[in-house]
Design a protein around this motif. Structure first.
Motif, PDB file in Angstrom:
ATOM      1  N   TRP A 138       0.796  -1.231   0.000  1.00  0.00           N
ATOM      2  CA  TRP A 138       0.000   0.000   0.000  1.00  0.00           C
ATOM      3  C   TRP A 138       0.825   1.276   0.000  1.00  0.00           C
ATOM      4  N   THR A 139       2.013   1.253   0.597  1.00  0.00           N
ATOM      5  CA  THR A 139       2.828   2.464   0.650  1.00  0.00           C
ATOM      6  C   THR A 139       3.254   2.925  -0.749  1.00  0.00           C
ATOM      7  N   ARG A 140       3.392   2.008  -1.674  1.00  0.00           N
ATOM      8  CA  ARG A 140       3.836   2.349  -3.025  1.00  0.00           C
ATOM      9  C   ARG A 140       2.820   3.235  -3.773  1.00  0.00           C
ATOM     10  N   TYR A 141       1.571   3.155  -3.374  1.00  0.00           N
ATOM     11  CA  TYR A 141       0.505   3.838  -4.104  1.00  0.00           C
ATOM     12  C   TYR A 141       0.132   5.183  -3.478  1.00  0.00           C
ATOM     13  N   GLN A 142       0.657   5.487  -2.318  1.00  0.00           N
ATOM     14  CA  GLN A 142       0.220   6.666  -1.577  1.00  0.00           C
ATOM     15  C   GLN A 142       0.832   7.952  -2.125  1.00  0.00           C
ATOM     16  N   PRO A 143       0.135   9.084  -1.991  1.00  0.00           N
ATOM     17  CA  PRO A 143       0.632  10.364  -2.496  1.00  0.00           C
ATOM     18  C   PRO A 143       1.978  10.775  -1.902  1.00  0.00           C
ATOM     19  N   VAL A 144       2.292  10.261  -0.723  1.00  0.00           N
ATOM     20  CA  VAL A 144       3.547  10.631  -0.059  1.00  0.00           C
ATOM     21  C   VAL A 144       4.763  10.253  -0.902  1.00  0.00           C
ATOM     22  N   VAL A 145       4.629   9.240  -1.753  1.00  0.00           N
ATOM     23  CA  VAL A 145       5.756   8.817  -2.594  1.00  0.00           C
ATOM     24  C   VAL A 145       6.201   9.963  -3.494  1.00  0.00           C
TER      25      VAL A 145
ATOM     26  N   ASP B 138       9.648  14.536  -4.891  1.00  0.00           N
ATOM     27  CA  ASP B 138       9.746  15.944  -5.292  1.00  0.00           C
ATOM     28  C   ASP B 138      10.687  16.708  -4.363  1.00  0.00           C
ATOM     29  N   LEU B 139      10.630  16.402  -3.062  1.00  0.00           N
ATOM     30  CA  LEU B 139      11.520  17.065  -2.109  1.00  0.00           C
ATOM     31  C   LEU B 139      12.982  16.717  -2.386  1.00  0.00           C
ATOM     32  N   ILE B 140      13.232  15.447  -2.683  1.00  0.00           N
ATOM     33  CA  ILE B 140      14.605  15.023  -3.015  1.00  0.00           C
ATOM     34  C   ILE B 140      15.070  15.709  -4.293  1.00  0.00           C
ATOM     35  N   ASP B 141      14.220  15.682  -5.321  1.00  0.00           N
ATOM     36  CA  ASP B 141      14.575  16.247  -6.623  1.00  0.00           C
ATOM     37  C   ASP B 141      14.765  17.768  -6.568  1.00  0.00           C
ATOM     38  N   SER B 142      14.100  18.412  -5.617  1.00  0.00           N
ATOM     39  CA  SER B 142      14.208  19.872  -5.499  1.00  0.00           C
ATOM     40  C   SER B 142      15.561  20.315  -4.969  1.00  0.00           C
ATOM     41  N   GLY B 143      16.313  19.377  -4.386  1.00  0.00           N
ATOM     42  CA  GLY B 143      17.631  19.709  -3.850  1.00  0.00           C
ATOM     43  C   GLY B 143      17.616  20.291  -2.454  1.00  0.00           C
ATOM     44  N   ARG B 144      16.492  20.264  -1.799  1.00  0.00           N
ATOM     45  CA  ARG B 144      16.390  20.898  -0.478  1.00  0.00           C
ATOM     46  C   ARG B 144      17.275  20.239   0.571  1.00  0.00           C
ATOM     47  N   ILE B 145      17.570  18.957   0.401  1.00  0.00           N
ATOM     48  CA  ILE B 145      18.469  18.302   1.368  1.00  0.00           C
ATOM     49  C   ILE B 145      19.825  17.991   0.731  1.00  0.00           C
ATOM     50  N   GLY B 146      20.088  18.573  -0.425  1.00  0.00           N
ATOM     51  CA  GLY B 146      21.344  18.317  -1.103  1.00  0.00           C
ATOM     52  C   GLY B 146      21.363  16.930  -1.735  1.00  0.00           C
ATOM     53  N   THR B 147      22.540  16.317  -1.748  1.00  0.00           N
ATOM     54  CA  THR B 147      22.700  14.982  -2.325  1.00  0.00           C
ATOM     55  C   THR B 147      22.455  13.920  -1.258  1.00  0.00           C
ATOM     56  N   PRO B 148      21.472  13.018  -1.434  1.00  0.00           N
ATOM     57  CA  PRO B 148      21.228  11.968  -0.440  1.00  0.00           C
ATOM     58  C   PRO B 148      22.442  11.060  -0.286  1.00  0.00           C
ATOM     59  N   ARG B 149      22.776  10.729   0.968  1.00  0.00           N
ATOM     60  CA  ARG B 149      23.915   9.860   1.235  1.00  0.00           C
ATOM     61  C   ARG B 149      23.567   8.668   2.125  1.00  0.00           C
ATOM     62  N   LEU B 150      22.549   8.820   2.974  1.00  0.00           N
ATOM     63  CA  LEU B 150      22.237   7.777   3.957  1.00  0.00           C
ATOM     64  C   LEU B 150      20.724   7.644   4.131  1.00  0.00           C
TER      65      LEU B 150
ATOM     66  N   ARG C 213      13.528   1.290  -2.254  1.00  0.00           N
ATOM     67  CA  ARG C 213      13.297   1.168  -3.697  1.00  0.00           C
ATOM     68  C   ARG C 213      12.385   2.269  -4.248  1.00  0.00           C
ATOM     69  N   MET C 214      11.468   2.793  -3.425  1.00  0.00           N
ATOM     70  CA  MET C 214      10.569   3.845  -3.878  1.00  0.00           C
ATOM     71  C   MET C 214      11.329   5.104  -4.266  1.00  0.00           C
ATOM     72  N   PHE C 215      12.419   5.378  -3.545  1.00  0.00           N
ATOM     73  CA  PHE C 215      13.128   6.638  -3.723  1.00  0.00           C
ATOM     74  C   PHE C 215      14.523   6.483  -4.324  1.00  0.00           C
ATOM     75  N   PHE C 216      15.095   5.294  -4.196  1.00  0.00           N
ATOM     76  CA  PHE C 216      16.460   5.059  -4.674  1.00  0.00           C
ATOM     77  C   PHE C 216      16.540   3.708  -5.391  1.00  0.00           C
ATOM     78  N   PRO C 217      16.115   3.681  -6.653  1.00  0.00           N
ATOM     79  CA  PRO C 217      16.062   2.407  -7.382  1.00  0.00           C
ATOM     80  C   PRO C 217      17.383   1.999  -8.036  1.00  0.00           C
ATOM     81  N   ALA C 218      18.501   2.618  -7.615  1.00  0.00           N
ATOM     82  CA  ALA C 218      19.796   2.268  -8.201  1.00  0.00           C
ATOM     83  C   ALA C 218      20.160   0.824  -7.876  1.00  0.00           C
ATOM     84  N   ASP C 219      21.034   0.252  -8.687  1.00  0.00           N
ATOM     85  CA  ASP C 219      21.478  -1.129  -8.482  1.00  0.00           C
ATOM     86  C   ASP C 219      22.149  -1.290  -7.119  1.00  0.00           C
ATOM     87  N   ILE C 220      21.983  -2.461  -6.549  1.00  0.00           N
ATOM     88  CA  ILE C 220      22.639  -2.775  -5.282  1.00  0.00           C
ATOM     89  C   ILE C 220      24.059  -3.260  -5.565  1.00  0.00           C
TER      90      ILE C 220
END
Length: 324
Positions: A121-128, A133-145, A182-189
Motif C-alpha cells: 500500500w505504501t507504493r501507491y500513496q501520495p507521499v511517494v 519531489d523534495l529530493i529532486d528539489s535539492g532541499r536536502i542536497g545529495t542523499p547519502r544515507l 526502492r521507492m526513492f532510490f532504485p539504483a542497483d545494489i
C-alpha cells in the motif's frame, strides 16, 4: 469497480472499511473457506454477496477485481486460480512466499494477459511523489544515507512463528523497509550484508540489513516482530534531511536544514485508511487497459521477492514451499 475480497482476517476488514468509503469502488463480494464466516463478514461490513469458497467468488462474472487478503503463505493457489479464470488480481504483500512462486504467477498473468498487482500500500500513496519531489528539489542536497525501521511486538502469533505460514519479520515487515529504499532510490545494489535473530521455530524475529547502492547511498534497515520500533524513515543529504514519521503508513514529512534546524512539517492528504490508493490505482489501470499498475510494476515486485529470497537463504530461514 466491484471488488471480491478473498479472506476474512483483519487485512480483509481494512479493505472492506476502505471500499465502503469510496464512491468509485465497492466491496461487492467476500469469499471464505466456510459460508458461515463469509456471511458473518458480509453482514458486518455491508457486502452484498457471501461466497462459501474462493472458487465461487472467482467465478462470479460481476467481480471486476479479486483482492487476495489471505496470509502470504496462501496467496499462490488462489491467485493462480483467479488468473487462469481471467480475473484481475490485487494481491496483498508479501506478494508470494518466494521468488519462484512470484515468477510463475507473473508469467501466467502475462501469458493470459490478465491484470495483476501487488498490494504494497505504501507504493501507491501520495507521499511517494511528495518525497521524490523534495529530493529532486535539492532541499536536502545529495542523499547519502537512508535509515528505516519497522517493529511490532507480535508475541507468539502463529503467522509469525510458523514456517508453513511464512513466518518471521521479513515478509511481514522488512518488505516495507526494502520498498522504502526502492521507492526513492532504485539504483542497483552494489553490496548487501545482513544479520537476524531467529525464533525457536527458525523464523527471523529481528533482522538488520545494510545496503550500498550504485549511486553511493548507504541504507541501514531494521525490522522486528519482537519489539516496538520507532518505525521512522530518514533520508539524510549533504544539506539536510527528511524524516518520515512511519514507513508503514506515512502521515508527516519533517524537513530539516544543514544544521538539523527544523524547516517545516508536510502532512499527507487525509485518508480513509491509506488502502484506498491501491484500489483507485487498479481501477485506473484497468480503465486504461493496462496489465499492471504504474505505481508498482511487476518487475519491481519480482525484484523485491528475489532480495528477500537471498536474505532468507543467508539466514537459513526456510518455508516448506521453498522445497517444492
Amino acid at each position: 469497480m466491484r471488488v471480491g475480497i478473498i479472506g476474512t482476517g483483519w487485512i480483509a476488514e481494512k479493505a472492506a472499511i476502505t471500499l465502503r468509503g469510496l464512491s468509485e469502488c465497492e466491496a461487492y463480494a467476500v469469499g471464505s473457506r466456510t459460508l458461515e464466516r463469509a456471511e458473518a463478514f458480509a453482514k458486518e461490513w455491508g457486502i452484498a454477496k457471501a461466497c462459501g469458497s474462493y472458487a465461487e467468488l472467482i467465478n462470479d462474472p460481476d467481480v471486476d477485481l479479486v483482492y487476495v487478503g489471505t496470509p502470504h503463505s496462501h496467496h499462490y493457489d488462489v491467485t493462480k486460480e483467479a488468473l487462469l479464470a481471467g480475473k484481475p488480481c490485487l494481491v496483498e504483500k508479501a506478494f508470494m512466499a518466494n521468488y519462484r512462486q512470484a515468477k510463475e504467477i507473473v508469467d501466467i498473468a502475462r501469458e493470459k494477459k490478465v491484470f495483476l498487482a501487488e498490494a504494497i500500500w505504501t507504493r501507491y500513496q501520495p507521499v511517494v511523489k511528495m518525497v521524490r519531489d523534495l529530493i529532486d528539489s535539492g532541499r536536502i542536497g545529495t542523499p547519502r544515507l537512508v535509515t528505516a525501521t519497522l517493529g511490532y511486538s507480535m508475541g507468539e502469533k502463529p503467522r509469525i512463528m510458523r514456517p508453513d505460514l511464512c513466518g518471521g519479520a521479513l515478509l511481514d515487515l522488512g518488505v516495507y523497509a526494502l520498498n522504502f529504499v526502492r521507492m526513492f532510490f532504485p539504483a542497483d545494489i552494489v553490496s548487501m550484508e545482513s544479520q537476524c535473530v531467529k525464533s525457536k521455530t527458525g523464523m527471523d524475529l529481528t533482522n538488520a540489513i545494510s545496503i550500498i547502492l550504485a549511486d553511493g547511498v548507504l541504507c541501514n534497515l531494521q525490522s522486528s516482530a519482537a519489539c516496538v520500533g520507532d518505525n521512522i524513515g530518514v533520508i539524510a543529504g549533504t544539506d539536510g534531511n527528511l524524516i518520515i514519521d512511519n514507513i508503514n503508513n506515512p502521515q508527516k514529512i519533517t524537513v530539516n536544514t544543514h544544521d538539523r534546524e527544523f524547516v517545516e512539517d508536510i502532512h499527507v492528504p487525509q485518508q480513509i485508511t491509506g488502502y484506498e490508493y491501491q484500489f483507485l490505482a487498479c481501477r485506473q489501470a484497468l480503465a486504461d487497459g493496462l496489465l499492471e499498475p504504474r505505481e508498482m510494476p511487476l518487475e519491481e515486485t519480482l525484484y523485491v521477492m528475489q532480495l528477500m529470497d537471498g536474505l532468507r537463504q543467508k539466514w537459513g530461514v526456510r518455508y516448506p514451499m521453498d522445497d517444492n
